[in-house]
Design an enzyme around this catalytic site. Structure first.
Site, short mmCIF file in Angstrom:
data_model
loop_
_atom_site.label_atom_id
_atom_site.label_comp_id
_atom_site.label_asym_id
_atom_site.label_seq_id
_atom_site.Cartn_x
_atom_site.Cartn_y
_atom_site.Cartn_z
N ASP A 146 -0.29 7.06 2.82
CA ASP A 146 1.25 6.98 2.83
C ASP A 146 1.72 5.91 2.15
OD1 ASP A 146 1.17 9.38 4.64
OD2 ASP A 146 0.95 7.89 6.49
N ALA A 190 4.66 -2.65 0.42
CA ALA A 190 3.30 -2.93 1.15
C ALA A 190 2.45 -1.84 1.02
CB ALA A 190 3.70 -3.01 2.47
N MET A 191 0.96 -2.04 0.56
CA MET A 191 0.07 -1.00 0.37
C MET A 191 -1.05 -1.41 1.36
SD MET A 191 0.27 -0.70 -3.86
CE MET A 191 -0.79 0.80 -3.67
N SER A 192 -1.28 -0.67 2.33
CA SER A 192 -2.49 -0.63 3.41
C SER A 192 -3.81 -0.14 2.76
CB SER A 192 -2.20 0.02 4.40
OG SER A 192 -2.09 1.34 4.47
N GLY A 193 -3.66 0.81 1.60
CA GLY A 193 -4.85 1.32 1.01
C GLY A 193 -4.89 2.81 1.55
N GLY A 194 -3.99 3.15 2.41
CA GLY A 194 -3.86 4.67 3.08
C GLY A 194 -3.17 5.63 2.07
N CYS A 249 3.62 -6.52 15.01
CA CYS A 249 3.17 -7.00 13.59
C CYS A 249 4.15 -6.37 12.76
CB CYS A 249 1.95 -6.45 13.46
SG CYS A 249 0.95 -6.76 11.78
N CYS A 306 -5.80 -3.15 14.93
CA CYS A 306 -6.64 -3.39 13.94
C CYS A 306 -7.50 -4.45 14.13
CB CYS A 306 -5.76 -3.72 12.52
SG CYS A 306 -4.89 -5.19 12.91
#
Length: 391
Positions: free
Chosen positions: A16, A10-14, A106, A203
């Site tokens: 971590d 899972a890649m949020s773009g942040g 979530c 969000c």
């Protein structure tokens, strides 16, 4: 053929989640990146520019990392699932006079299920996230424990993840500190991750104005609930009028719309009478609560009283407490929590998480708080009554 198998990250773009994907790629996993689109900012009605984990910029940042390292990246649209579960729960809890925690909802009830379903379709053996926590298997149970970085530990938000889901989850950052993650990003040339600001807002409320969101989401709400009374804790004295019970939270001090001569806090929200109870900071103290809708991790059940450290919010350091599991015919199993000292601003609707050392025993949703002995509270009550005479 990969060294460790195929894994969906899972890649949020942040920074971590990006570094989680990078490290797994370097370890020899066949990484597939996935960014989840949970919310359409245009429909929120907020005034702030689209930011955070679901924005177009964040999606592009995640994709750029994947492209630079040569692994595939997909966008997963779960807006319908997210809206039905998280946003309906968010608005419903405020209308019940409670304070919801949409991020926990979530993480534990939407994202994990969505990721695992897509992992199966992509023949991935497991999934991974950038949370700062550990997972281990012991006595046939999969247990979450605190990450090494005390300031970034995210075990609190993972209490609701099921045993089946934990059995297929990897958390590669649990043994690292945030400072180490930043250095790793620098060493690999990902300076845009190091300088990128982090968002701590809800969000789907990008302007951080949940009251405005509720008003836009529920037409006519403002007129329906306006004009209720502020009530003084311990005396019942009417202190003035408020804007409506859904627009206040336990522990709130600012934004009450009135001056009282000294700091006043919301200590209770009464939906049935549209009353908001105010008191001094001492009046926020409770030493007991009921927690329901449980998910246990370390143990399948709790037999007899168990000594724990219990957290009532994410940034809470935790308080020693004795917990006992009981049965409630309306809501199923529940836990009674008896704190060893007073805890401030326990808010129904928030998550309570029980720890044994660094291990998460489990958690649930706070249904109500109480005082074990009203005599223990006499000093605070007297303080409120003395205050009334000076107003």
């Amino acid at each position: 053929m990969s060294k460790h198998g195929r894994i969906l990250v899972a890649m949020s773009g942040g920074i971590d989640s990006s570094l989680a994907a990078v490290l797994l790629h370097e370890e020899g996993y066949e990484v597939i990146g996935m960014t989840m689109k949970t919310w359409d900012y245009a429909s929120s009605g907020g005034s702030k520019k689209e930011t955070g984990c679901c924005s177009l910029d964040s999606i592009n940042d995640a994709r750029n990392i994947a492209v630079s390292l040569g692994f595939p990246h997909y966008i997963l649209d779960i807006r319908e699932e997210f809206g039905d579960a998280v946003i309906d729960h968010f608005t419903g809890e405020y209308l019940e006079g409670r304070t919801p925690n949409p991020c926990v909802m979530c993480n534990t009830h939407i994202k994990w299920d969505a990721l695992l379903r897509r992992a199966d379709r992509l023949d991935c053996q497991s999934i991974a996230t950038g949370h700062y926590a550990h997972i281990r298997e012991e006595n046939g149970r999969h247990i979450i424990s605190k990450g090494v970085d005390v300031l970034k530990d995210q075990s609190y938000v993972l209490w609701g993840v099921s045993q089946d889901s934990l059995s297929r989850t990897t958390l590669p950052l649990g043994h690292l500190r945030k400072s180490e993650i930043r250095e790793m990003a620098k060493e690999r040339g990902f300076m845009e991750l190091v300088t990128k600001s982090e968002s701590y807002e809800i969000c789907f409320v990008p302007d951080n104005d949940y009251r405005g969101f509720l008003k836009r989401r529920i037409p006519g709400l403002e007129a329906e609930v306006a004009g209720g009374n502020f009530i003084l804790e311990g005396t019942g004295k009417i202190m003035g009028k408020h804007q409506g019970y859904p627009f206040y939270t336990i522990g709130q001090r600012k934004g009450l719309g009135m001056a009282f001569g000294q700091p006043m806090f919301v200590t209770e929200i009464r939906k049935g009478t549209n009353e908001v109870v105010l008191g001094l900071d001492k009046d926020l103290l409770r030493d007991g609560m009921i927690v329901s809708k449980l998910n246990l991790q370390k143990y399948a059940s709790i037999n007899g009283p168990l000594e724990t450290v219990t957290k009532v919010r994410y940034k809470d350091s935790g308080t020693p407490a004795t917990i006992s599991q009981t049965s409630d015919p309306r809501t199923g199993d529940r836990i009674e929590v008896l704190f060893h000292e007073g805890v401030s601003a326990i808010a129904p609707g928030q998550a309570a998480v029980f720890y044994e050392g660094d291990d998460v025993i489990g958690g649930g949703w706070i249904m109500k708080s109480f005082r074990q002995n009203e005599n223990w509270f006499n000093e605070s009550t007297v303080s409120s009554q003395e205050m009334v005479s000076s107003l």
